[in-house]
Design a protein around this motif. Sequence first.
Motif, mmCIF file in Angstrom:
data_model
loop_
_atom_site.group_PDB
_atom_site.id
_atom_site.type_symbol
_atom_site.label_atom_id
_atom_site.label_comp_id
_atom_site.label_asym_id
_atom_site.label_seq_id
_atom_site.Cartn_x
_atom_site.Cartn_y
_atom_site.Cartn_z
ATOM 1 N N ASN A 1 15.739 -17.192 6.254
ATOM 2 C CA ASN A 1 15.382 -17.710 4.937
ATOM 3 C C ASN A 1 13.894 -17.618 4.628
ATOM 4 N N LEU A 2 13.204 -16.724 5.340
ATOM 5 C CA LEU A 2 11.821 -16.383 5.031
ATOM 6 C C LEU A 2 11.749 -14.905 4.689
ATOM 7 N N VAL A 3 10.983 -14.557 3.674
ATOM 8 C CA VAL A 3 10.807 -13.154 3.309
ATOM 9 C C VAL A 3 10.124 -12.439 4.468
ATOM 10 N N ALA A 4 10.700 -11.322 4.915
ATOM 11 C CA ALA A 4 10.177 -10.607 6.074
ATOM 12 C C ALA A 4 9.016 -9.697 5.683
ATOM 13 N N LEU A 5 7.949 -9.758 6.471
ATOM 14 C CA LEU A 5 6.815 -8.861 6.289
ATOM 15 C C LEU A 5 7.068 -7.595 7.092
ATOM 16 N N ILE A 6 7.139 -6.454 6.415
ATOM 17 C CA ILE A 6 7.401 -5.173 7.072
ATOM 18 C C ILE A 6 6.118 -4.551 7.594
ATOM 19 N N GLY A 7 5.063 -4.618 6.829
ATOM 20 C CA GLY A 7 3.809 -4.004 7.243
ATOM 21 C C GLY A 7 2.697 -4.337 6.284
ATOM 22 N N CYS A 8 1.556 -3.723 6.502
ATOM 23 C CA CYS A 8 0.401 -4.017 5.668
ATOM 24 C C CYS A 8 -0.488 -2.782 5.570
ATOM 25 N N CYS A 9 -1.388 -2.830 4.629
ATOM 26 C CA CYS A 9 -2.332 -1.736 4.421
ATOM 27 C C CYS A 9 -3.616 -2.340 3.899
ATOM 28 N N HIS A 10 -4.734 -1.994 4.532
ATOM 29 C CA HIS A 10 -6.000 -2.481 4.014
ATOM 30 C C HIS A 10 -7.077 -1.419 4.117
ATOM 31 N N LYS A 11 -7.775 -1.292 3.008
ATOM 32 C CA LYS A 11 -8.976 -0.488 2.957
ATOM 33 C C LYS A 11 -10.095 -1.416 2.512
ATOM 34 N N LYS A 12 -11.268 -0.883 2.322
ATOM 35 C CA LYS A 12 -12.390 -1.768 2.031
ATOM 36 C C LYS A 12 -12.206 -2.540 0.739
ATOM 37 N N ASP A 13 -11.551 -1.941 -0.239
ATOM 38 C CA ASP A 13 -11.410 -2.617 -1.523
ATOM 39 C C ASP A 13 -9.957 -2.781 -1.952
ATOM 40 N N LYS A 14 -9.011 -2.550 -1.033
ATOM 41 C CA LYS A 14 -7.602 -2.678 -1.373
ATOM 42 C C LYS A 14 -6.864 -3.384 -0.242
ATOM 43 N N PHE A 15 -6.019 -4.339 -0.631
ATOM 44 C CA PHE A 15 -5.242 -5.096 0.338
ATOM 45 C C PHE A 15 -3.794 -5.141 -0.139
ATOM 46 N N ALA A 16 -2.886 -4.654 0.666
ATOM 47 C CA ALA A 16 -1.483 -4.610 0.269
ATOM 48 C C ALA A 16 -0.605 -5.127 1.397
ATOM 49 N N LEU A 17 0.406 -5.914 1.031
ATOM 50 C CA LEU A 17 1.388 -6.424 1.972
ATOM 51 C C LEU A 17 2.751 -5.867 1.579
ATOM 52 N N VAL A 18 3.493 -5.360 2.555
ATOM 53 C CA VAL A 18 4.772 -4.707 2.301
ATOM 54 C C VAL A 18 5.897 -5.599 2.831
ATOM 55 N N TYR A 19 6.783 -6.033 1.924
ATOM 56 C CA TYR A 19 7.858 -6.947 2.270
ATOM 57 C C TYR A 19 9.228 -6.288 2.080
ATOM 58 N N GLU A 20 10.230 -6.957 2.627
ATOM 59 C CA GLU A 20 11.591 -6.549 2.314
ATOM 60 C C GLU A 20 11.808 -6.741 0.812
ATOM 61 N N PHE A 21 12.594 -5.885 0.224
ATOM 62 C CA PHE A 21 12.808 -5.925 -1.217
ATOM 63 C C PHE A 21 13.884 -6.950 -1.562
ATOM 64 N N MET A 22 13.562 -7.848 -2.498
ATOM 65 C CA MET A 22 14.493 -8.893 -2.931
ATOM 66 C C MET A 22 14.990 -8.538 -4.331
ATOM 67 N N SER A 23 16.191 -8.018 -4.397
ATOM 68 C CA SER A 23 16.678 -7.376 -5.620
ATOM 69 C C SER A 23 16.882 -8.340 -6.789
ATOM 70 N N GLN A 24 17.079 -9.629 -6.508
ATOM 71 C CA GLN A 24 17.341 -10.577 -7.599
ATOM 72 C C GLN A 24 16.091 -11.336 -8.043
ATOM 73 N N GLY A 25 14.942 -10.908 -7.593
ATOM 74 C CA GLY A 25 13.703 -11.539 -8.032
ATOM 75 C C GLY A 25 13.539 -12.941 -7.469
ATOM 76 N N SER A 26 12.863 -13.784 -8.216
ATOM 77 C CA SER A 26 12.613 -15.145 -7.751
ATOM 78 C C SER A 26 13.527 -16.143 -8.464
ATOM 79 N N LEU A 27 13.638 -17.325 -7.873
ATOM 80 C CA LEU A 27 14.387 -18.405 -8.536
ATOM 81 C C LEU A 27 13.735 -18.721 -9.865
ATOM 82 N N GLY A 28 12.406 -18.652 -9.908
ATOM 83 C CA GLY A 28 11.691 -18.900 -11.159
ATOM 84 C C GLY A 28 12.082 -17.929 -12.252
ATOM 85 N N ASP A 29 12.344 -16.663 -11.887
ATOM 86 C CA ASP A 29 12.788 -15.683 -12.878
ATOM 87 C C ASP A 29 14.071 -16.146 -13.561
#
Length: 361
Positions: A119-147
């Motif tokens: 019941n936690l979103v899984a972190l698959i990987g990450c990418c960072h450069k000097k001015d860019k930070f990205a986190l790669v997660y499992e895809f949640m097709s139904q969006g958020s509860l807030g949506d």
Amino acid sequence: MVGACVKGHRLVLISEPISGSQHQVEKATDSWLKWQLIVMGGVVVLVAIIVDWLNYRSEVSTPETERDFGRRKFRDCVRRNMEVTGARVAVKILKSGSDRGIKDYIAEVKSLSQLRHRNLVALIGCCHKKDKFALVYEFMSQGSLGDHLFKDRPLLPWEKRYNIALGLGSAVHYLQKGGNQCMIHRDIKSNNIMLNENFEAKLGDFSTARPVDRTRGPEATEAVETIGYMAPEYVQKGEASKESDVFSFGVVLLEIVCWKCVLDSELRERGLNLVQWVWEHYGSPSLAGRGQFSLRWRKKFLEVVDTGLCKDFDKKQAEALLIVGLWCTHPIAASRPTIEEAMDVLNFKKKPPKLSTQEPR
């Protein structure tokens, strides 16, 4: 060669031709100087690159987090819905060029690298450069509860809603009791509860999460949570704790049942938030006498359940969610249940408690 004397100095004037060997010496000297300049320039560039790299490393990583960044590091920032090992992924891009963005990136990688739960979103990987930070997660097709709560989406049937509540409770229980270290999330809200294709709830966004000592009390931190979901002690003193996460959990339970935002605009016009509105309907269960709540009380209390369900819901489950929601949102932290006590009621291992007959302010 002709010589002349000028004010005590001998001035040499070249009048004879230079031999071929002299030309070769001069040519060799010029070539050596050129290579020396090239080498020196290369050294300067190399030193600059090394210094820049070291500065960059110091910005985004520390010895403590090297193992975390090494889990799966992508060379370039990836796009939403890209294919990684045959699976769709979601990408979160953090703000670049700010200390907060770097801190959030490090915090989220460190937190999720230590956590594993369905019941936690899984972190698959990450990418960072000097001015860019990205986190790669499992895809949640139904969006958020807030949506689903706040946007024009089809209403979720009751069974899915109750399972979402149980899934969120399971995630909070794991963070507080199931891991090697107690973790407080500090930003539990509907927009951070993601839903997969089966509408299973998974808690996400761990940029504000912090480990805490299970034996210690609340810790004063910068308030980072969203207004409406924040416990009173967190708003007033910045004290984040297991109890403040339980408060946020309770707010989401009430949103799920009532299908209203905690700061619903219609309620705010009446000077109420969602928690206060539900308390109004809870009233006094003492009308039931001893042992059970009265049917008259229950009918009034369940009026807060989402009318869009057209009364197609489990009354026992709805009552449990509402009472646990109010119990968790008690203004006094010590009067809130532990996450185990809350889940025991939602799983019908224990009966819902009778709360104070006076609405807490």
